[in-house]
Structures are given as C-alpha cells and as structure tokens.
Design a protein around this motif. Structure first.
Motif, PDB file in Angstrom:
ATOM      1  N   UNK A 138     -16.701   5.570   9.936  1.00  0.00           N
ATOM      2  CA  UNK A 138     -15.597   5.390   9.682  1.00  0.00           C
ATOM      3  C   UNK A 138     -15.460   3.675   9.118  1.00  0.00           C
ATOM      4  N   UNK A 139     -15.049   4.520   7.886  1.00  0.00           N
ATOM      5  CA  UNK A 139     -14.605   3.209   6.922  1.00  0.00           C
ATOM      6  C   UNK A 139     -13.984   1.626   7.375  1.00  0.00           C
ATOM      7  N   UNK A 140     -14.855   0.317   7.079  1.00  0.00           N
ATOM      8  CA  UNK A 140     -14.470  -0.550   7.984  1.00  0.00           C
ATOM      9  C   UNK A 140     -14.291  -1.070   5.976  1.00  0.00           C
ATOM     10  N   UNK A 141     -12.639  -1.520   5.734  1.00  0.00           N
ATOM     11  CA  UNK A 141     -12.275  -2.049   4.851  1.00  0.00           C
ATOM     12  C   UNK A 141     -11.331  -3.859   5.078  1.00  0.00           C
ATOM     13  N   UNK A 142     -12.626  -4.934   5.174  1.00  0.00           N
ATOM     14  CA  UNK A 142     -11.510  -6.154   5.583  1.00  0.00           C
ATOM     15  C   UNK A 142     -10.506  -6.504   4.052  1.00  0.00           C
TER      16      UNK A 142
END
Length: 181
Positions: free
Chosen positions: A43-47
């Motif tokens: 799952x992509x993680x975006x900060x």
C-alpha cells in the motif's frame, strides 16, 4: 480500489517541545503499525509536510519542519509540501495519488481541527473515498476546548460527512486492514 495511507504534518515541531500535540507518542505508535501493515501489503504511503516561512518552527528545511524521527518513513516514500491546511491546495498531492492509481485514502496525522479536517473534506470533494483513523489524529488545546474534545468532535463530524458522494468512515487503527499487493 487502490488505497494509500496519507500521513499529514507529523513533523518535529508538532511532535516534541512547546507545540507537541496531545498523546502524540501513542498516535505515532498506531501510525507506525499502519505503516508496517501498508508496507507488507504494498500500500502506498504518502507524507505531507506543512511549511510556513513566517514561523520558524515550520520554515521549510528547518529542524521543526522535518518528519518526526519516530515515524517509520523511508526516503522513497512520496512527500508533499504544503502551505495551507488543505493538503491538495497548490500541491502535487492529487497528481501523486492519481499516478499511484489511488481512489481511497486512509487519513491520519496532525492537526485534527486544521489540516486533517480540511484535507479530509477536500479529498472527499475531489472524489476520494476516505477512512479517518479515529485514534490516529491529534492536535493541541485551543483555549475553548481540550485536545481530546477537539479530536473527538472532528472524528464525529467527519465520520458523518456523506453528502460529497464518496464513502466516508472512521475506524480505530486496530480495525484498519490494507489489501494484499
């Protein structure tokens, strides 16, 4: 449906010292559990990182602007800089999410009454389904309400936003499951 974990403004200036948000250690712990699960499932993680040139603690590049050291962030994780409470306003967030094929966001971070609330509403209006991590967002007291009251209030309000069209829900971190890659 492709899901991404969106982590908003968990930066040093909001996690330690004078401006540290309520119960931030536990919030970061729960978010790190979600990060680990997201990595296991691809799952992509975006900060997202807020910046204010007129306020030294969040001036771009300053120590306070950096992500909190306890977060399990990696250099290759997408990062989006923003200058307003809206993570989509004049940023590349929508393009990053579309490039990843994301249609559903799991939202967490700081501050409940500003950036988390505004970004959640904007995500819904942009067509994204949203799950708010109800025990994964935090803030500080505002003089009228305690931080726990603000967190509870915004969770309640956001949970019931159903007029945008996309699905909106709120769940504790322990109930969130990312699909297999």
């Amino acid at each position: 449906m492709t899901t991404a974990l969106l982590i908003i403004d968990l930066q040093r200036a909001l996690c330690v010292g004078e401006y540290a948000c309520h119960d931030v250690d536990a919030v970061i712990g729960r978010i790190n559990d979600l990060i680990a699960q997201a990595r296991e499932t691809g799952t992509p993680i975006v900060f997202v990182q807020h910046e204010e040139d007129g306020w030294e603690p969040l001036r771009h590049g300053s120590e306070g602007w950096q992500l909190d050291d306890r977060l399990q962030a990696r250099p290759q994780d997408p990062r989006v800089r923003k200058t307003s409470p809206d993570s989509f306003h004049r940023t590349e967030l929508d393009a990053v999410l579309k490039g990843l094929g994301v249609t559903h966001l799991v939202v967490c971070g700081a501050q409940s009454d500003f950036c988390v609330d505004t970004s959640t509403r904007r995500a819904l209006s942009a067509g994204y389904d949203v799950t708010l991590v109800e025990d994964g967002h935090t803030t500080i007291a505002n003089g009228a309400l305690t931080a726990p009251q603000i967190i509870q209030h915004h969770t309640l309000i956001l949970r019931h936003l159903n007029s945008f069209g996309p699905a909106m829900s709120a769940k504790p971190a322990a109930e969130i499951r990312f699909g297999a890659a």
